[in-house]
Design a protein around this motif. Structure first.
Motif, PDB file in Angstrom:
ATOM      1  N   LEU A 164       0.616  -1.118  -0.036  1.00 36.71           N
ATOM      2  CA  LEU A 164       0.053  -0.049  -0.073  1.00 36.71           C
ATOM      3  C   LEU A 164       0.833   1.357  -0.075  1.00 36.71           C
ATOM      4  CD1 LEU A 164      -2.358  -1.274   2.736  1.00 36.71           C
ATOM      5  CD2 LEU A 164      -2.988  -0.896   0.241  1.00 36.71           C
ATOM      6  N   ASP A 165       0.809   1.991  -1.047  1.00 36.82           N
ATOM      7  CA  ASP A 165       1.588   3.443  -0.944  1.00 36.82           C
ATOM      8  C   ASP A 165       0.605   4.327  -0.639  1.00 36.82           C
ATOM      9  OD1 ASP A 165       3.611   1.869  -2.292  1.00 36.82           O
ATOM     10  OD2 ASP A 165       2.785   2.180  -4.262  1.00 36.82           O
ATOM     11  N   PHE A 166       1.091   5.324   0.244  1.00 39.47           N
ATOM     12  CA  PHE A 166       0.063   5.971   1.073  1.00 39.47           C
ATOM     13  C   PHE A 166       1.072   7.222   1.940  1.00 39.47           C
ATOM     14  CE2 PHE A 166      -2.913   7.516   4.305  1.00 39.47           C
ATOM     15  CZ  PHE A 166      -3.871   8.006   3.490  1.00 39.47           C
ATOM     16  N   ALA A 167       0.874   8.422   1.829  1.00 35.12           N
ATOM     17  CA  ALA A 167       1.456   9.361   2.539  1.00 35.12           C
ATOM     18  C   ALA A 167       3.023   9.404   2.485  1.00 35.12           C
ATOM     19  CB  ALA A 167       1.082   9.525   4.062  1.00 35.12           C
ATOM     20  N   ASP A 168       3.499   9.239   1.125  1.00 38.08           N
ATOM     21  CA  ASP A 168       4.819   9.388   0.820  1.00 38.08           C
ATOM     22  C   ASP A 168       5.602   8.027   1.460  1.00 38.08           C
ATOM     23  OD1 ASP A 168       4.937  11.466  -0.939  1.00 38.08           O
ATOM     24  OD2 ASP A 168       4.832  12.877   1.043  1.00 38.08           O
ATOM     25  N   SER A 169       4.595   6.925   1.880  1.00 42.45           N
ATOM     26  CA  SER A 169       5.350   5.684   2.601  1.00 42.45           C
ATOM     27  C   SER A 169       4.911   4.718   1.934  1.00 42.45           C
ATOM     28  CB  SER A 169       4.764   5.940   4.074  1.00 42.45           C
ATOM     29  OG  SER A 169       5.172   7.159   4.639  1.00 42.45           O
ATOM     30  N   THR A 170       5.485   3.241   2.387  1.00 40.13           N
ATOM     31  CA  THR A 170       4.881   2.107   1.732  1.00 40.13           C
ATOM     32  C   THR A 170       4.563   1.226   2.931  1.00 40.13           C
ATOM     33  OG1 THR A 170       7.226   1.404   1.806  1.00 40.13           O
ATOM     34  CG2 THR A 170       6.399   2.161  -0.345  1.00 40.13           C
ATOM     35  N   LEU A 171       3.606   0.610   2.643  1.00 41.16           N
ATOM     36  CA  LEU A 171       3.249  -0.320   3.871  1.00 41.16           C
ATOM     37  C   LEU A 171       3.007  -1.822   3.313  1.00 41.16           C
ATOM     38  CD1 LEU A 171       2.076  -1.192   6.712  1.00 41.16           C
ATOM     39  CD2 LEU A 171      -0.094  -0.307   6.086  1.00 41.16           C
ATOM     40  N   GLN A 172       3.859  -2.669   3.461  1.00 38.31           N
ATOM     41  CA  GLN A 172       3.530  -4.031   3.024  1.00 38.31           C
ATOM     42  C   GLN A 172       2.941  -4.862   3.889  1.00 38.31           C
ATOM     43  OE1 GLN A 172       6.295  -6.995   3.593  1.00 38.31           O
ATOM     44  NE2 GLN A 172       6.558  -7.197   1.032  1.00 38.31           N
ATOM     45  N   ARG A 231      10.293  -0.045   9.449  1.00 33.08           N
ATOM     46  CA  ARG A 231       9.613  -0.289  10.598  1.00 33.08           C
ATOM     47  C   ARG A 231       8.838  -1.551  10.560  1.00 33.08           C
ATOM     48  NH1 ARG A 231       5.685   4.678  11.875  1.00 33.08           N
ATOM     49  NH2 ARG A 231       5.103   2.873  13.784  1.00 33.08           N
ATOM     50  N   PHE A 232       8.955  -2.563  11.402  1.00 32.37           N
ATOM     51  CA  PHE A 232       8.218  -3.543  11.298  1.00 32.37           C
ATOM     52  C   PHE A 232       7.296  -3.594  12.480  1.00 32.37           C
ATOM     53  CE2 PHE A 232      12.190  -4.654   9.092  1.00 32.37           C
ATOM     54  CZ  PHE A 232      11.908  -5.409   8.179  1.00 32.37           C
ATOM     55  N   VAL A 233       5.974  -3.854  12.226  1.00 32.15           N
ATOM     56  CA  VAL A 233       4.817  -3.815  13.188  1.00 32.15           C
ATOM     57  C   VAL A 233       4.312  -5.256  12.965  1.00 32.15           C
ATOM     58  CG1 VAL A 233       4.717  -1.195  13.160  1.00 32.15           C
ATOM     59  CG2 VAL A 233       3.476  -2.575  11.522  1.00 32.15           C
ATOM     60  N   GLY A 234       3.477  -5.520  14.078  1.00 31.42           N
ATOM     61  CA  GLY A 234       2.651  -6.744  14.006  1.00 31.42           C
ATOM     62  C   GLY A 234       1.888  -6.786  15.209  1.00 31.42           C
ATOM     63  N   VAL A 235       0.649  -7.282  14.915  1.00 32.28           N
ATOM     64  CA  VAL A 235      -0.511  -7.201  15.787  1.00 32.28           C
ATOM     65  C   VAL A 235      -1.183  -8.826  15.555  1.00 32.28           C
ATOM     66  CG1 VAL A 235      -3.020  -6.523  16.209  1.00 32.28           C
ATOM     67  CG2 VAL A 235      -1.400  -4.850  15.529  1.00 32.28           C
ATOM     68  N   ASP A 236      -1.546  -9.351  16.784  1.00 29.27           N
ATOM     69  CA  ASP A 236      -1.803 -10.722  17.034  1.00 29.27           C
ATOM     70  C   ASP A 236      -3.470 -10.432  17.175  1.00 29.27           C
ATOM     71  OD1 ASP A 236       0.369 -12.708  17.031  1.00 29.27           O
ATOM     72  OD2 ASP A 236       0.945 -11.508  18.974  1.00 29.27           O
ATOM     73  N   GLY A 237      -4.206 -11.264  16.255  1.00 28.00           N
ATOM     74  CA  GLY A 237      -5.700 -10.978  16.456  1.00 28.00           C
ATOM     75  C   GLY A 237      -6.312 -12.478  16.621  1.00 28.00           C
ATOM     76  N   PRO A 238      -7.543 -12.484  16.951  1.00 29.43           N
ATOM     77  CA  PRO A 238      -8.274 -13.931  16.988  1.00 29.43           C
ATOM     78  C   PRO A 238      -7.715 -14.826  15.979  1.00 29.43           C
ATOM     79  CG  PRO A 238      -9.881 -12.063  16.674  1.00 29.43           C
ATOM     80  CD  PRO A 238      -8.538 -11.500  16.521  1.00 29.43           C
ATOM     81  N   ARG A 239      -6.958 -15.856  16.097  1.00 29.11           N
ATOM     82  CA  ARG A 239      -6.444 -16.858  15.084  1.00 29.11           C
ATOM     83  C   ARG A 239      -5.927 -16.292  13.976  1.00 29.11           C
ATOM     84  NH1 ARG A 239     -11.035 -18.881  12.824  1.00 29.11           N
ATOM     85  NH2 ARG A 239     -10.412 -20.537  12.069  1.00 29.11           N
ATOM     86  N   TRP A 240      -5.328 -14.975  14.135  1.00 27.75           N
ATOM     87  CA  TRP A 240      -4.809 -14.474  13.049  1.00 27.75           C
ATOM     88  C   TRP A 240      -3.538 -13.576  13.390  1.00 27.75           C
ATOM     89  CZ3 TRP A 240      -5.298  -9.385  13.319  1.00 27.75           C
ATOM     90  CH2 TRP A 240      -6.390  -8.836  13.472  1.00 27.75           C
ATOM     91  N   PHE A 241      -2.665 -13.271  12.551  1.00 22.75           N
ATOM     92  CA  PHE A 241      -1.516 -12.511  13.061  1.00 22.75           C
ATOM     93  C   PHE A 241      -1.368 -11.554  11.679  1.00 22.75           C
ATOM     94  CE2 PHE A 241       3.384 -11.925  12.222  1.00 22.75           C
ATOM     95  CZ  PHE A 241       3.389 -10.669  13.265  1.00 22.75           C
ATOM     96  N   ARG A 288       1.136  -8.914   9.971  1.00 20.19           N
ATOM     97  CA  ARG A 288       2.434  -8.052   9.934  1.00 20.19           C
ATOM     98  C   ARG A 288       2.502  -6.978   9.056  1.00 20.19           C
ATOM     99  NH1 ARG A 288       8.216 -11.121   8.075  1.00 20.19           N
ATOM    100  NH2 ARG A 288       8.580  -9.296   7.080  1.00 20.19           N
ATOM    101  N   GLY A 289       3.164  -5.880   9.286  1.00 23.02           N
ATOM    102  CA  GLY A 289       3.338  -4.732   8.563  1.00 23.02           C
ATOM    103  C   GLY A 289       4.652  -4.372   8.356  1.00 23.02           C
ATOM    104  N   VAL A 290       5.471  -3.971   7.224  1.00 25.11           N
ATOM    105  CA  VAL A 290       6.679  -3.387   7.063  1.00 25.11           C
ATOM    106  C   VAL A 290       6.391  -2.117   6.504  1.00 25.11           C
ATOM    107  CG1 VAL A 290       9.036  -3.468   5.991  1.00 25.11           C
ATOM    108  CG2 VAL A 290       7.393  -5.644   6.480  1.00 25.11           C
ATOM    109  N   ILE A 291       6.892  -0.992   7.294  1.00 23.76           N
ATOM    110  CA  ILE A 291       6.626   0.568   7.046  1.00 23.76           C
ATOM    111  C   ILE A 291       7.925   1.108   6.428  1.00 23.76           C
ATOM    112  CG2 ILE A 291       5.864   2.722   7.825  1.00 23.76           C
ATOM    113  CD1 ILE A 291       4.209   1.226   9.865  1.00 23.76           C
ATOM    114  N   GLY A 292       7.825   1.875   5.169  1.00 24.97           N
ATOM    115  CA  GLY A 292       8.960   2.276   4.554  1.00 24.97           C
ATOM    116  C   GLY A 292       8.795   3.524   4.222  1.00 24.97           C
ATOM    117  N   GLY A 293       9.515   4.491   3.614  1.00 31.43           N
ATOM    118  CA  GLY A 293       9.503   6.075   3.356  1.00 31.43           C
ATOM    119  C   GLY A 293       9.482   6.871   4.525  1.00 31.43           C
TER     120      GLY A 293
END
Length: 199
Positions: free
Chosen positions: A68-76, A137-147, A149-154
């Motif tokens: 996802l490209d947004f706000a001069d950044s990338t989020l994978q 930036r590597f971010v992650g959130v554990d949800g119910p039965r899923w996880f 993961r995001g990698v933020i750049g820019g």
């Protein structure tokens, strides 16, 4: 054995306190009338200035991530199956830390708005053949039965305003785990958006 004891035995789940109301959401928590872009394992809320890319594995032609490209950044982002009671983010952070150090990068853990995150300087090859460093930036959130993961750049790696926007984008994502049994850490299948021109 009660659920409480089961949860204490596996790795704890790592998620913002308000995850169920502020996201990232489980499919059962999402607002059914919002016009999400359906990508299979995740749904993304369209917004002004958002560009969506699907990252495809060459050999298998399988979609392995959504960019996802947004706000001069990338989020994978990548959604993974996870156990009901245990989280994957603590263990995943350890693996990422090891991989980055192996590549000769630097990485530090810090407490971010989504919980623990990694800020990394990753070595990259520049188009002119020189080597440089890229902040991620590597971010992650554990949800119910899923996880999720995001990698933020820019810009969102250093600019507070861009970071706020990209974190809000990450939190607006809906994870569709589905009822199919899947081993933990398996990527929840992603697909092309169903309506042409909706991406």
């Amino acid at each position: 054995m009660t659920d409480a004891t089961a949860a204490e035995e596996g790795p704890r789940k790592s998620a913002p306190e308000d995850r169920a109301t502020a996201g990232p959401f489980d499919d059962s928590e999402a607002n059914p009338v919002r016009p999400y872009i359906d990508l299979g394992g995740i749904k993304v809320l369209p917004r002004e200035g958002l560009n969506l890319r699907l990252e495809v594995e060459e050999q298998t032609k399988r979609i392995v991530a959504v960019g996802l490209d947004f706000a001069d950044s990338t989020l994978q982002v990548q959604p993974f199956a996870a156990p009901r009671t245990a989280g994957l983010w603590d263990e995943t952070r350890e693996q990422i830390r090891g991989q980055i150090r192996q590549q000769g990068g630097r990485v530090e853990e810090r407490e971010g708005p989504l919980g623990p995150e990694l800020l990394a300087e990753v070595p990259v090859a520049n188009p002119d053949g020189t080597s440089g460093k890229r902040l991620a930036r590597f971010v992650g959130v554990d949800g119910p039965r899923w996880f999720l993961r995001g990698v933020i750049g820019g810009a969102a790696t250093s600019d507070v305003d861009a970071a706020d926007k990209v974190e809000a984008l990450f939190r607006s994502i809906v994870v569709v785990r589905g009822g199919t049994p899947m081993p933990p850490r398996d990527l929840i299948p992603l697909k092309m958006p169903s309506t042409p021109g909706s991406a």
